[in-house]
Design an enzyme around this catalytic site. Structure first.
Site, PDB file in Angstrom:
ATOM      1  N   GLY A  46       0.807  -1.214   0.000  1.00 28.74           N
ATOM      2  CA  GLY A  46       0.000   0.000   0.000  1.00 28.74           C
ATOM      3  C   GLY A  46       0.839   1.261   0.000  1.00 28.74           C
ATOM      4  N   CYS A  47       1.885   1.268   0.800  1.00 28.06           N
ATOM      5  CA  CYS A  47       2.743   2.449   0.895  1.00 28.06           C
ATOM      6  C   CYS A  47       3.520   2.679  -0.394  1.00 28.06           C
ATOM      7  CB  CYS A  47       3.670   2.329   2.097  1.00 28.06           C
ATOM      8  SG  CYS A  47       2.757   2.314   3.655  1.00 28.06           S
ATOM      9  N   THR A  48       3.898   1.605  -1.065  1.00 30.14           N
ATOM     10  CA  THR A  48       4.571   1.727  -2.358  1.00 30.14           C
ATOM     11  C   THR A  48       3.614   2.308  -3.388  1.00 30.14           C
ATOM     12  OG1 THR A  48       6.081  -0.079  -1.846  1.00 30.14           O
ATOM     13  CG2 THR A  48       5.787   0.464  -4.175  1.00 30.14           C
TER      14      THR A  48
END
Length: 157
Positions: A46-48
């Site tokens: 998700g953060c990527t």
């Protein structure tokens, strides 16, 4: 849970190290609008997705007068690896003790797979050139967040 910020509040100043170990302060950004986004962990799916979305929209955000700062509790070395791996060209800042996240209302109770714990709440705070909060969004989704933010800021593609 820490108190969330709202439009018109003074944005708490901070000094954090970026992926290269340089100190970055919010005060040094005065005169520009700044998108400060908080994400839980570098190099996770998700953060990527979210970081790459900011990367891919950086030119248009910049053209509209916005700078981007990403903040997570990750150590500087992990941020450096993440920035290199994903070709991220905006500052990623290390908030290892989550003091800045707490000051911005981005640290608090989370629930995941039936467990409750304290952690980083995916959040975005837009700070105006005078250091005031222009927009504060909490519990944002990683996918599609930048498009929603652009709409909320009135930035056309």
């Amino acid at each position: 849970m820490s108190q969330r910020l709202a439009a018109g509040d003074s944005a708490p100043d901070f000094t954090l190290n970026d992926a290269e170990g340089n100190e970055v302060t919010l005060a040094s950004q005065r005169g520009s609008s700044v998108v400060v986004y908080f994400y839980p962990a570098a190099a996770t799916p998700g953060c990527t997705t979210q970081a790459c979305d900011f990367r891919d929209n950086l030119a248009s955000l910049g053209a509209a007068g916005y700078r981007v700062l990403g903040i997570s509790p990750d150590p500087v070395a992990k941020l450096a690896s993440f920035a290199e791996q994903e070709s991220l060209t905006f500052p990623l800042l290390s908030d290892a003790d989550h003091a800045v996240a707490d000051a911005y209302g981005a640290w608090g109770e989370k629930k995941n797979y039936g467990k409750t714990y304290d952690g980083l709440i995916r959040s975005t705070v837009v700070v105006d050139p005078d250091g005031k909060v222009a927009l504060a969004q909490y519990n944002v989704k990683a996918t599609g967040h930048v498009a929603k933010l652009r709409r909320d800021l009135g930035i056309d593609r």
